[in-house]
Design a protein around this motif. Structure first.
Motif, PDB file in Angstrom:
ATOM      1  N   TYR A 118       0.677  -0.988   0.085  1.00 40.65           N
ATOM      2  CA  TYR A 118       0.070   0.054   0.080  1.00 40.65           C
ATOM      3  C   TYR A 118       0.916   1.156   0.122  1.00 40.65           C
ATOM      4  CZ  TYR A 118       0.310  -0.344   5.225  1.00 40.65           C
ATOM      5  OH  TYR A 118       0.724  -0.544   6.553  1.00 40.65           O
ATOM      6  N   GLN A 139       1.348   2.604  -3.603  1.00 37.24           N
ATOM      7  CA  GLN A 139       0.154   3.160  -3.972  1.00 37.24           C
ATOM      8  C   GLN A 139       0.300   4.889  -3.892  1.00 37.24           C
ATOM      9  OE1 GLN A 139      -1.425   1.289  -5.968  1.00 37.24           O
ATOM     10  NE2 GLN A 139      -0.253  -0.466  -5.069  1.00 37.24           N
ATOM     11  N   TYR A 140       1.062   5.301  -2.745  1.00 38.95           N
ATOM     12  CA  TYR A 140       1.188   6.548  -2.664  1.00 38.95           C
ATOM     13  C   TYR A 140       2.105   7.348  -3.446  1.00 38.95           C
ATOM     14  CZ  TYR A 140      -1.735   6.907   1.819  1.00 38.95           C
ATOM     15  OH  TYR A 140      -2.746   6.962   2.575  1.00 38.95           O
ATOM     16  N   ALA A 197      -6.314   9.022  -1.347  1.00 38.96           N
ATOM     17  CA  ALA A 197      -5.968   7.727  -0.920  1.00 38.96           C
ATOM     18  C   ALA A 197      -6.439   7.610   0.705  1.00 38.96           C
ATOM     19  CB  ALA A 197      -4.404   8.218  -0.738  1.00 38.96           C
ATOM     20  N   ALA A 255      -8.390   4.395   1.385  1.00 37.16           N
ATOM     21  CA  ALA A 255      -7.835   3.413   2.183  1.00 37.16           C
ATOM     22  C   ALA A 255      -8.580   3.220   3.554  1.00 37.16           C
ATOM     23  CB  ALA A 255      -6.216   3.818   2.706  1.00 37.16           C
ATOM     24  N   HIS A 272      -6.913   2.786  -3.890  1.00 35.55           N
ATOM     25  CA  HIS A 272      -6.481   2.688  -2.482  1.00 35.55           C
ATOM     26  C   HIS A 272      -7.458   1.786  -1.695  1.00 35.55           C
ATOM     27  CE1 HIS A 272      -3.001   5.023  -2.136  1.00 35.55           C
ATOM     28  NE2 HIS A 272      -3.415   6.011  -3.292  1.00 35.55           N
ATOM     29  N   ASN A 286      -0.778   4.040   7.058  1.00 34.03           N
ATOM     30  CA  ASN A 286      -1.357   4.983   6.095  1.00 34.03           C
ATOM     31  C   ASN A 286      -1.088   6.347   7.013  1.00 34.03           C
ATOM     32  OD1 ASN A 286      -2.871   4.342   3.748  1.00 34.03           O
ATOM     33  ND2 ASN A 286      -3.570   2.467   5.025  1.00 34.03           N
TER      34      ASN A 286
END
Lengths: 161, 511
Positions: free
Chosen positions: B70, B73-74, B118, B122, B311, B369
């Motif tokens: 994850y 993905q940012y 995001a 998320a 996300h 996150n």
């Protein structure tokens, strides 16, 4: 329209080739699987499942080939991939991995990193020997410290052949 | 419901242990880094680090590997928005409206919107997993070999046909992957299969070697001399540039909510990873918009919705993997492999048998996150500057990491050579326009599917009807048939019509 048709031709050839490859691989697996015992349905032998996989792959291969001939484009030409590989890059990357194996075999981690990075770096068309040497030296130092000392990789760091 | 919250509380106790917290941070940091850098994939990074986790305890190992997924993905959105380079497939569609915004000088805003999206995506995905995964697991407890086998078939079919590219070729790749998975000595009978007399193959094909060949070496072979040097415009981005205006928020937030819902729905369908989720979200957004013609010219909604979708689907993707042991895409297949290597059998019993891993993982999602937002918002300028690292420096270093990573999986140089072979095979397949990701899915699921197939038939005394006689299994098989029928229908109904929006080509050759 003519442009699209011109583009479709290599795609068609590619799909036919793909289908035939799948067919060959499937049949190959089928033949290989037959040398293991097939067993019975209540007691499957080691050859049963591979035989199914091989048969299905061959079938899918036929379907891909047929749909290529039928003109229903199986693959989307969405990615602009070049048709010929970049031979210089190809050669150097492959040789880089082989250099890693060879140097790790005879003389340990640090020379292996140095050799692999140097050879691989020369694959770029803009590469200079000096730049490659610097990069390889830097990576050899960083990699040896990181993997050799901090993470304790199970490989001699440096040894005389 | 309340038990889930109590368990989650326990999970936070696990995730906040200094050891676990540090590894979670390492994971998201590395993830963010490879997400930004064009030319390094998430899958190859996880594969390189996988051998290093062999010696770690299972909880920090899984937290770190999950963090890479994850975290990446940012970073991925940055490349798409600022450079128009869709090198990370889940963010490919973000290019369409993200890059026009950059050209208008609003790249910072687009990045800010993507970070906000995001968070929302998320957060929803994690909540979904918290409450939904235990329910799924309880449901899956009753599954016998027949149900598991049918479900795996559904997962494999979905993974092969719903991904981009030709469905037939996708199926071919899962079959090929399963064969690779079967290679080695058969557990039940001791017969060596597909080893061709090579002793090193008796243990089977090494997961790390396969993954790094397909996603590492093959990728280098494809990209060398084809990635144009980057010219980062607006390299000086600071915190202030990220803040969207009130109008942009009014445009973006509803789109984020819609994208989140699409993403969480996609996460439920096995085989549809974040890439599909983002494409579907973009298509939905364009469809319901009052000004669909303006998409592609820099619409805030065109960035917000797919990003939120990605996300929420990345987080939701963990649900089938952790609750049933059926990975939805190749990334989760890799994580499943990591669990197996740690001696943990993923499946419905995971939550009750290893609550530390399951709830610790969910809690670490929250922690991770938050860390990512802290990493991205104030430090955005640093990440953007990383884009300027040229590919000719990146790939030799990555290649050396690949070699060391594979070696350390088994301390054997044979696996390094194996990786090279898979790299060449993978390159050939990519050139023939095969998608290589389903190979990994088939590789991980193949042996387990064969085992369940055998057990199901042993139970029924060789009667194949067991697969349709059990109602749940029959439902899964019916879904397989529907899936195939829908593919055939789509092929003949929409011939030549592009279903998904086009993205700019991945490799840009500079003449």
């Amino acid at each position: 329209m003519s442009l699209a048709a011109g583009r479709a031709a290599p795609g068609k050839r590619r799909d036919i080739l793909s289908g035939l490859l799948c067919l060959a691989a499937g049949l190959g697996a089928l033949v290989e699987a037959r040398s293991y015992s097939i067993g019975s349905l209540s007691q499957l032998g080691p050859g049963f499942y591979p035989a199914i996989l091989g048969g299905l792959l061959a079938l899918v291969g036929v379907l891909i080939t047929v749909s290529a001939f039928a003109g229903t484009a199986a693959s989307e030409p969405d990615e602009a991939l070049p048709d010929a590989p970049d031979w210089r890059g190809w050669f150097c990357i492959t040789a880089g991995v082989l250099a890693f194996i060879g140097l790790a075999w005879v003389s340990g981690l640090a020379p292996a990193i140095f050799g692999a990075v140097l050879v691989a770096a020369l694959g770029d068309r803009g590469a200079t020997l000096r730049g490659g040497l610097l990069l390889a030296l830097g990576m050899a130092i960083v990699g040896t410290i990181l993997f050799g000392y901090l993470l304790g990789i199970n490989m001699p760091l440096w040894q005389m052949p | 419901m309340s038990t889930a919250l109590v368990d989650l509380w326990h999970g936070f106790a696990v995730a906040l242990q200094p050891d676990n917290l540090i590894w979670c941070f390492v994971g998201v940091l590395i993830g963010n880094l490879v997400g930004v850098l064009p030319g390094l994939g998430v899958l190859s990074t996880v594969s390189i680090l996988l051998p290093l986790t062999f010696g770690m305890k299972s909880v920090p190992a899984i937290l770190m590997l999950a963090g890479i997924f994850y975290g990446a993905q940012y970073g991925g959105a940055i490349c798409s928005i600022l450079l128009n380079l869709p090198v990370h497939p889940p963010h490919a569609v973000t290019c369409l409206d993200g890059f026009p915004l950059t050209k208008q000088g609003r790249g910072g805003t687009a990045l800010g919107i993507s970070i906000l999206a995001a968070c929302i995506g998320a957060a929803f995905g994690i909540v979904e997993m918290t409450f939904f995964a235990p329910v799924v697991a309880r449901f899956a407890l009753d599954f016998g070999p027949a149900e598991i086998c049918s479900l795996m078939l559904l997962g494999l079919l979905a993974g092969a046909t719903l991904a981009r590219g030709s469905p037939l070729k996708g199926i071919a790749m899962t079959l090929f992957g399963q064969m690779l998975g079967l290679a080695g000595v058969d557990m039940n009978t001791g017969t060596p299969r597909f080893t061709f007399g090579v002793l090193n193959l008796y243990d089977g094909v090494e997961l790390v070697a396969l993954a790094l060949g397909l996603f590492g070496i093959a990728e280098f072979l494809k990209s060398v001399n084809r990635v144009a040097p980057m010219h980062v415009s607006g390299a000086r981005l600071g915190f202030r540039d990220l803040l969207p205006s009130r109008r942009e928020l009014r445009e973006g937030v509803p789109a984020m909510v819609r994208g989140t819902l699409v993403g969480s729905l996609c996460a439920m369908v096995p085989g549809t990873g974040p890439t599909i989720a983002s494409f579907v979200a973009y298509a939905v957004e364009k469809k319901i918009s009052r000004t669909p013609e303006r998409f592609g010219t820099g619409m805030i909604a065109g960035v917000a919705s797919p990003e939120a979708s990605t996300h929420s689907s990345v987080q939701g993707d963990f649900i089938p993997t952790m609750s049933m042991g059926i990975p939805g895409d190749s990334g989760m297949a890799l994580l499943l492999g990591a669990l197996l290597i740690q001696g943990i059998t993923p499946g419905p019993l995971l939550i009750s048998e290893h609550p530390d891993i399951f709830w610790g993982l969910i809690a670490s999602f929250w922690v991770g996150n938050i860390l990512l937002v802290l990493l991205n918002v104030p430090l955005i300028g640093i990440w953007v500057r990383l884009l300027a690292i040229p590919y000719r420096v990146l790939y030799p270093c990555a290649l050396c990491f690949v070699c060391i990573g594979v070696y350390s999986a088994k301390n054997s140089l044979f696996e390094v050579g194996e990786t090279l072979v898979f790299g060449m095979i993978g390159y050939g397949l990519i050139m023939l326009r095969f998608q290589v990701a389903p190979i990994l899915l088939g590789f991980v699921l193949g042996p387990r599917m064969e085992e369940n197939f055998r057990n199901a038939l042993a139970i029924s005394g060789g009667n194949l009807a067991i697969f349709v006689a059990h109602p749940i299994s029959a439902v899964f098989l019916a879904l397989c048939v529907i899936l195939l029928a829908a593919q055939v229908y789509a092929r003949f109904a929409a011939r030549g019509r592009a279903v998904l929006p086009r993205t700019p080509p991945v490799s840009q050759v500079e003449d």
